[in-house]
Design a protein around this motif. Structure first.
Motif, PDB file in Angstrom:
ATOM      1  N   ARG A 165      38.076 -17.719 -34.053  1.00  0.00           N
ATOM      2  CA  ARG A 165      36.771 -17.637 -33.387  1.00  0.00           C
ATOM      3  C   ARG A 165      36.995 -17.894 -31.915  1.00  0.00           C
ATOM      4  NH1 ARG A 165      33.602 -21.169 -31.546  1.00  0.00           N
ATOM      5  NH2 ARG A 165      31.672 -20.550 -32.551  1.00  0.00           N
ATOM      6  N   PRO A 223      33.719 -19.728 -42.355  1.00  0.00           N
ATOM      7  CA  PRO A 223      32.981 -18.566 -41.836  1.00  0.00           C
ATOM      8  C   PRO A 223      31.621 -18.956 -41.255  1.00  0.00           C
ATOM      9  CG  PRO A 223      33.989 -18.023 -43.940  1.00  0.00           C
ATOM     10  CD  PRO A 223      34.154 -19.513 -43.746  1.00  0.00           C
ATOM     11  N   GLN A 245      39.575  -6.798 -33.668  1.00  0.00           N
ATOM     12  CA  GLN A 245      39.763  -8.251 -33.522  1.00  0.00           C
ATOM     13  C   GLN A 245      40.437  -8.511 -32.165  1.00  0.00           C
ATOM     14  OE1 GLN A 245      38.851 -11.334 -33.914  1.00  0.00           O
ATOM     15  NE2 GLN A 245      39.001 -11.282 -36.157  1.00  0.00           N
ATOM     16  N   THR A 257      36.258 -15.526 -38.126  1.00  0.00           N
ATOM     17  CA  THR A 257      36.356 -14.219 -38.797  1.00  0.00           C
ATOM     18  C   THR A 257      37.820 -13.917 -39.101  1.00  0.00           C
ATOM     19  OG1 THR A 257      36.427 -13.058 -36.673  1.00  0.00           O
ATOM     20  CG2 THR A 257      34.262 -13.307 -37.708  1.00  0.00           C
TER      21      THR A 257
END
Ligand code: COA
Length: 323
Positions: free
Chosen positions: A150, A306, A32, A311
């Motif tokens: 995002r 989503p 991430q 995420t």
């Protein structure tokens, strides 16, 4: 492998446990990368663990193998009655070189927490760390909430239904905005979320909006169908949120802080259009990413966000002791 000793967390553990947190964050950012690189620096991670240790009524445990700390957990209560007689392990409150050790750490720390009468346990866990999440699941925890991010990039716009528009809210929209404020807690009071919190009144919301509608720090949008307001959404800087703390707070992030659509108008594209408006606002405002969060038991928001490319970064897991 030499045995692990578990003992209460002490001030002398801060430096080594900060290093463990920095390592955890480095691993997490491989999955991430929108999370902040700042917490990969041991000194920043030590500062986070120190803050967790110094929180009022904080306590926890550390795992030592061959004289070296290999894991820790630190929790502290929140004062809001919303969470019950609680203990929270925030995003900086745990790390372990071996996820299984977290079960020993929790066993030791939770003895004191439950002795103190704190039977509602909340723990914020890196979403991508399957082994750590599974270790917590095997301690009786389940997922309550998701934190997500995002990139701040324009969404591929789906054409809106012909009669649907989204625009910035004006003072004339205050009565609709006030009614829409009640829609989220009302929905979350229903099954399967059962977590309304306190539902305010339309009058309170009207007064708040009268003060706030022109506040430049918030971007409020309304969705309008056939001339009628059917939904709203609010964007702001993530700093305005009291959630998404420490390693769970990406740098220079916009925040999708609120969205609601009146029940009869749901499922027809208004939520997507409102979320898109906030993402576009964040892009135009120069943010690098957009953050939001949702109750995973909220079937509507957990399916909507989503779809807009959010995420998960951290999962909030929850356990109630006693049954
Ligand atoms: C969440 C909410 C704002 C979404 O608004 P909406 O108008 O119902 O949402 P949309 O019709 O635009 O649908 C959003 C997306 O979810 C998807 N979706 C909806 N139901 C779904 C389902 N059962 N399974 C999978 N996806 C689903 C839709 O397909 C759509 O994605 P797409 O545009 O890529 O097809 C609205 O339902 C609401 O007000 N809920 C109550 C309050 C709330 O939860 N607010 C959010 C706070 S975090």
């Amino acid at each position: 492998m030499s045995p692990v000793e578990i003992r209460p967390f002490e001030a002398g553990d801060l430096t080594a446990c900060g290093a463990l947190l920095a390592q955890r964050h480095r691993r997490q950012r491989l999955a991430q990368p929108l999370l902040s690189p700042r917490f990969e620096a041991p000194e920043t991670a030590v500062a986070e663990v120190t803050a967790a240790f110094k929180a009022p009524d904080a306590s926890g445990a550390v795992a030592i193998r061959a004289g070296v700390p290999v894991g820790f957990v630190l929790g502290a209560p929140k004062t809001s009655p919303l969470w019950g007689p609680n203990i929270w392990v925030e995003a900086a409150g745990q790390a372990a070189t071996d996820a299984e050790t977290m079960r020993d750490l929790y066993a030791a720390a939770a003895t004191r927490w439950v002795d103190e009468g704190r039977t509602a346990h909340y723990v914020v866990v890196p979403a991508d760390d399957q082994e750590l999440v599974r270790a917590w699941f095997r301690l009786g925890f389940g997922q309550q909430h998701a934190h997500a991010v995002r990139p701040a990039t324009k969404l591929d716009t789906k054409p809106l239904a012909q009669d649907l528009t989204v625009r910035r809210a004006t003072r004339a929209d205050i009565p609709d905005l006030a009614r829409l404020d009640l829609e989220l807690p009302t929905h979350q009071g229903l099954s399967p979320t059962f977590s309304a919190g306190r539902i305010g009144t339309v009058e309170e919301s009207l007064a708040d909006w009268a003060d706030d509608i022109d506040n430049p720090e918030y971007a409020t949008f309304v969705a309008v169908r056939d001339g009628t307001v059917i939904g709203s959404a609010i964007g702001c800087a993530l700093e305005k949120s009291s959630s998404h703390l420490g390693p769970a707070r990406p740098d220079n992030a916009g925040f999708l802080g609120y969205a609601a659509v009146f029940p009869p108008a749901r499922g027809a594209g208004a939520g997507r259009a409102l979320g898109t408006a906030v993402v576009d606002w964040a892009v135009d405002s120069g943010f690098d990413c957009v953050v939001t969060d949702w109750r995973v038991t909220n079937l509507l928001s957990s399916r909507t966000w989503p779809r807009l490319g959010f995420t998960e970064t951290f999962l909030r897991l929850h356990r109630t002791i006693g049954y």
